[in-house]
Design an enzyme around this catalytic site. Structure first.
Site, PDB file in Angstrom:
ATOM      1  N   ARG A   7      -2.056  -6.169  -8.122  1.00  0.00           N
ATOM      2  CA  ARG A   7      -0.904  -7.026  -7.839  1.00  0.00           C
ATOM      3  C   ARG A   7      -0.708  -8.058  -8.937  1.00  0.00           C
ATOM      4  O   ARG A   7       0.348  -8.186  -9.501  1.00  0.00           O
ATOM      5  CB  ARG A   7      -1.086  -7.734  -6.493  1.00  0.00           C
ATOM      6  CG  ARG A   7      -0.793  -6.847  -5.307  1.00  0.00           C
ATOM      7  CD  ARG A   7      -1.308  -7.454  -4.052  1.00  0.00           C
ATOM      8  NE  ARG A   7      -2.729  -7.760  -4.212  1.00  0.00           N
ATOM      9  CZ  ARG A   7      -3.520  -8.169  -3.241  1.00  0.00           C
ATOM     10  NH1 ARG A   7      -3.026  -8.357  -2.051  1.00  0.00           N
ATOM     11  NH2 ARG A   7      -4.789  -8.398  -3.459  1.00  0.00           N
ATOM     12  N   SER A  62      -3.157  -7.523   3.078  1.00  0.00           N
ATOM     13  CA  SER A  62      -3.481  -7.362   4.500  1.00  0.00           C
ATOM     14  C   SER A  62      -3.954  -8.687   5.082  1.00  0.00           C
ATOM     15  O   SER A  62      -3.648  -9.015   6.231  1.00  0.00           O
ATOM     16  CB  SER A  62      -4.583  -6.315   4.682  1.00  0.00           C
ATOM     17  OG  SER A  62      -4.161  -5.078   4.193  1.00  0.00           O
ATOM     18  N   LYS A  99     -16.760  -6.787   6.414  1.00  0.00           N
ATOM     19  CA  LYS A  99     -15.778  -7.684   7.037  1.00  0.00           C
ATOM     20  C   LYS A  99     -15.554  -7.214   8.469  1.00  0.00           C
ATOM     21  O   LYS A  99     -15.685  -6.021   8.754  1.00  0.00           O
ATOM     22  CB  LYS A  99     -14.420  -7.590   6.323  1.00  0.00           C
ATOM     23  CG  LYS A  99     -14.444  -7.822   4.840  1.00  0.00           C
ATOM     24  CD  LYS A  99     -13.076  -7.483   4.237  1.00  0.00           C
ATOM     25  CE  LYS A  99     -13.133  -7.303   2.742  1.00  0.00           C
ATOM     26  NZ  LYS A  99     -11.921  -6.657   2.205  1.00  0.00           N
ATOM     27  N   HIS A 120       0.839  -1.205   0.000  1.00  0.00           N
ATOM     28  CA  HIS A 120       0.000   0.000   0.000  1.00  0.00           C
ATOM     29  C   HIS A 120       0.878   1.261   0.000  1.00  0.00           C
ATOM     30  O   HIS A 120       0.601   2.221  -0.724  1.00  0.00           O
ATOM     31  CB  HIS A 120      -0.885   0.058   1.260  1.00  0.00           C
ATOM     32  CG  HIS A 120      -1.941  -0.998   1.343  1.00  0.00           C
ATOM     33  ND1 HIS A 120      -2.152  -1.744   2.476  1.00  0.00           N
ATOM     34  CD2 HIS A 120      -2.884  -1.405   0.450  1.00  0.00           C
ATOM     35  CE1 HIS A 120      -3.170  -2.576   2.276  1.00  0.00           C
ATOM     36  NE2 HIS A 120      -3.619  -2.398   1.054  1.00  0.00           N
TER      37      HIS A 120
END
Ligand code: PNS
Length: 163
Positions: free
Chosen positions: A91, A129, A42, A18
């Site tokens: 990514r 994460s 979440k 990040h």
């Protein structure tokens, strides 16, 4: 008028990947706003306030980066801050479908909000994460994934949670 962009996410917690995106995106605009989602379905490890604080600490050397929490729709947040575009990091190809859907949905909701993708630097392409949380929960080494300060906070949090 200031050229502004929004970099949204959950950042639970902020990773070196990040930070790499923030650093690079901040060079493309006058001001980059990192938006931390507040109303995520979440169950996060860190509260929005803790996540904002960790990001602020991580970007302390980047004067044109602001960090704030947001509720509700990303397009509304982007509009509210007169952002020219939204930044997301890509990514690998596995990110593509989710990111593509989200970018399209956002543009359907508001045709003026465009998404710009930055591909992560190779060194960070495997970091997420959720990997950090999972590794840490099993006592794994997360020092290559997050800053020293975040590493300490994650460890403390997991310890508290396991009590
Ligand atoms: O880091 P994440 O969890 O991949 O970030 C996802 C985020 C926060 C960018 C996304 O969930 C979001 O924008 N949520 C806000 C609600 C919204 O606008 N939803 C419509 C997009 S499909």
């Amino acid at each position: 008028m200031k050229k502004r962009a929004v970099y949204p996410g959950t950042f639970d917690p902020i990773t070196l990947g990040h930070i790499d995106i923030i650093k690079r995106a901040s060079k493309l605009v006058d001001e980059l706003i990192v938006g931390v989602l507040n109303n995520n379905s979440k169950t996060p490890l860190f509260t929005p306030e803790e996540r904002v604080e960790m990001i602020r600490e991580s970007v302390a050397d980047m004067p044109n980066v602001k960090v704030m929490a947001f509720d509700g729709l990303l397009v509304d947040f982007a509009k509210q801050h007169k952002a020219l575009f939204v930044v997301r990091g890509l990514r690998a190809v596995t990110d593509f479908e989710y990111e593509f859907q989200m970018a399209q949905a956002n543009r359907i909701i508001d045709k003026d909000v465009d998404t710009v993708f930055l591909t992560t630097s190779n060194a960070y392409s495997y970091i997420s994460s959720s990997t950090v949380r999972e590794l840490a929960s099993f006592g794994g080494d997360i020092s290559k994934f997050v800053t020293k300060s975040v590493e300490k906070k994650v460890k403390e949090k997991i310890k508290k949670r396991n009590k």
